[in-house]
Enzyme design. Structure first.
Site, PDB file in Angstrom:
ATOM      1  N   ASP A 136       0.788  -1.251   0.000  1.00 27.75           N
ATOM      2  CA  ASP A 136       0.000   0.000   0.000  1.00 27.75           C
ATOM      3  C   ASP A 136       0.814   1.293   0.000  1.00 27.75           C
ATOM      4  O   ASP A 136       0.490   2.244   0.735  1.00 27.75           O
ATOM      5  CB  ASP A 136      -0.979   0.022   1.189  1.00 27.75           C
ATOM      6  CG  ASP A 136      -2.026  -1.081   1.145  1.00 27.75           C
ATOM      7  OD1 ASP A 136      -1.927  -1.959   0.265  1.00 27.75           O
ATOM      8  OD2 ASP A 136      -2.941  -1.071   1.983  1.00 27.75           O
ATOM      9  N   LYS A 141      -7.146  -4.947  -3.223  1.00 34.99           N
ATOM     10  CA  LYS A 141      -7.971  -5.450  -2.120  1.00 34.99           C
ATOM     11  C   LYS A 141      -8.929  -4.370  -1.645  1.00 34.99           C
ATOM     12  O   LYS A 141      -8.646  -3.187  -1.786  1.00 34.99           O
ATOM     13  CB  LYS A 141      -7.084  -5.907  -0.960  1.00 34.99           C
ATOM     14  CG  LYS A 141      -6.236  -4.770  -0.390  1.00 34.99           C
ATOM     15  CD  LYS A 141      -5.252  -5.258   0.637  1.00 34.99           C
ATOM     16  CE  LYS A 141      -4.316  -4.160   1.096  1.00 34.99           C
ATOM     17  NZ  LYS A 141      -4.957  -3.072   1.825  1.00 34.99           N
ATOM     18  N   CYS A 154      -2.155  -2.397   7.563  1.00 34.14           N
ATOM     19  CA  CYS A 154      -2.021  -3.333   6.444  1.00 34.14           C
ATOM     20  C   CYS A 154      -0.703  -4.099   6.447  1.00 34.14           C
ATOM     21  O   CYS A 154      -0.660  -5.250   6.010  1.00 34.14           O
ATOM     22  CB  CYS A 154      -2.271  -2.603   5.128  1.00 34.14           C
ATOM     23  SG  CYS A 154      -4.020  -2.134   4.997  1.00 34.14           S
TER      24      CYS A 154
HETATM   25  C1  VGL Z   1      -4.755   1.089   5.797  1.00 36.70           C
HETATM   26  C2  VGL Z   1      -6.107   2.142   7.297  1.00 36.70           C
HETATM   27  C3  VGL Z   1      -7.182   2.020   6.458  1.00 36.70           C
HETATM   28  C4  VGL Z   1      -3.396   0.578   5.462  1.00 36.70           C
HETATM   29  C5  VGL Z   1      -5.821   0.950   4.942  1.00 36.70           C
HETATM   30  O1  VGL Z   1      -3.053   0.486   4.268  1.00 36.70           O
HETATM   31  O2  VGL Z   1      -2.664   0.250   6.401  1.00 36.70           O
HETATM   32  N1  VGL Z   1      -4.916   1.679   6.969  1.00 36.70           N
HETATM   33  N2  VGL Z   1      -7.020   1.415   5.288  1.00 36.70           N
END
Ligand code: VGL
Length: 200
Positions: free
Chosen positions: A8, A102, A145
């Site tokens: 991410d 995802k 994540c």
């Molecule tokens: C994430 C919070 C909400 C991440 C994704 O990528 O860690 N954190 N959505």
């Protein structure tokens, strides 16, 4: 064989984005020279990237007029196809062999909940098909994540390391707790300098 999972590293999780981590851009920019050096040393025959990729993820996004709690509900982020969902430009995406998306219709913190872009292959199967037995994990966010991906990698039977300096947390405290939780289930914590530095 050891693969790398880059979690991410997207604009919305970096300064200027809707769910920015303080160190997100720094991590993106450090990843590029790390990946070039690591790949030139043959460290990672395969590199998978994950992307949070939301279409309508239900209560993962705080309802309009409600404050997100930054635990289970979040500001709108990483909407599929938007600039916020793109990889941060600091990351040289030519270093990433395949992307796993995802969270289209529900929260999905772990990259192992994702599927290959444009296909259905799971991350676990894709890694196994390429002979991976070990994975290193890095990216954003340490406390969400990255943690979920590393824990799932353990559950999937991979030997797992997390590259701590190439991770950015939502909160410093949350990041510290996450590193402890990962270590508790057998994840080895390493630093990028241990892997590609002059003494590596
Ligand atoms: C994430 C919070 C909400 C991440 C994704 O990528 O860690 N954190 N959505």
């Amino acid at each position: 064989m050891r693969a790398l999972i880059v979690v991410d590293v997207q604009n919305d999780f970096c300064p200027g984005g809707s769910l920015a981590t303080a160190r997100g851009a720094e991590v993106a920019e450090a990843l590029t020279p790390f990946l070039r050096e690591a790949r030139s040393r043959g460290l990672y025959p395969v590199v998978a990237g994950t992307k949070d990729w939301h279409i309508d993820p239900g209560d993962h996004f705080a309802a309009e007029g409600q404050e997100p709690d930054f635990e289970e509900s979040w500001p709108v982020h990483c909407v599929a196809g938007t600039r916020g969902a793109q990889a941060h430009p600091g990351l040289d995406t030519s270093m990433v062999d395949a992307w796993f998306l995802k969270g289209e219709h529900s929260a999905a913190y772990s990259g192992f909940e994702g599927h290959l872009e444009g296909a259905r292959d799971s991350l676990a199967q894709w890694l196994r098909d390429r002979g991976a037995t070990d994975v290193d994990v890095c990216g954003i966010a340490t406390d969400f994540c990255v943690r979920a991906t590393a824990l799932d990698a353990v559950a999937e039977g991979f030997r797992v390391r997390v590259i701590s300096d190439l991770c950015a947390p939502v909160t410093a405290g949350g990041g510290a707790v996450a590193f402890n939780q990962m270590a508790y289930v057998g994840v080895e914590l390493v630093e990028s300098g241990d892997l590609v530095g002059p003494n590596a």
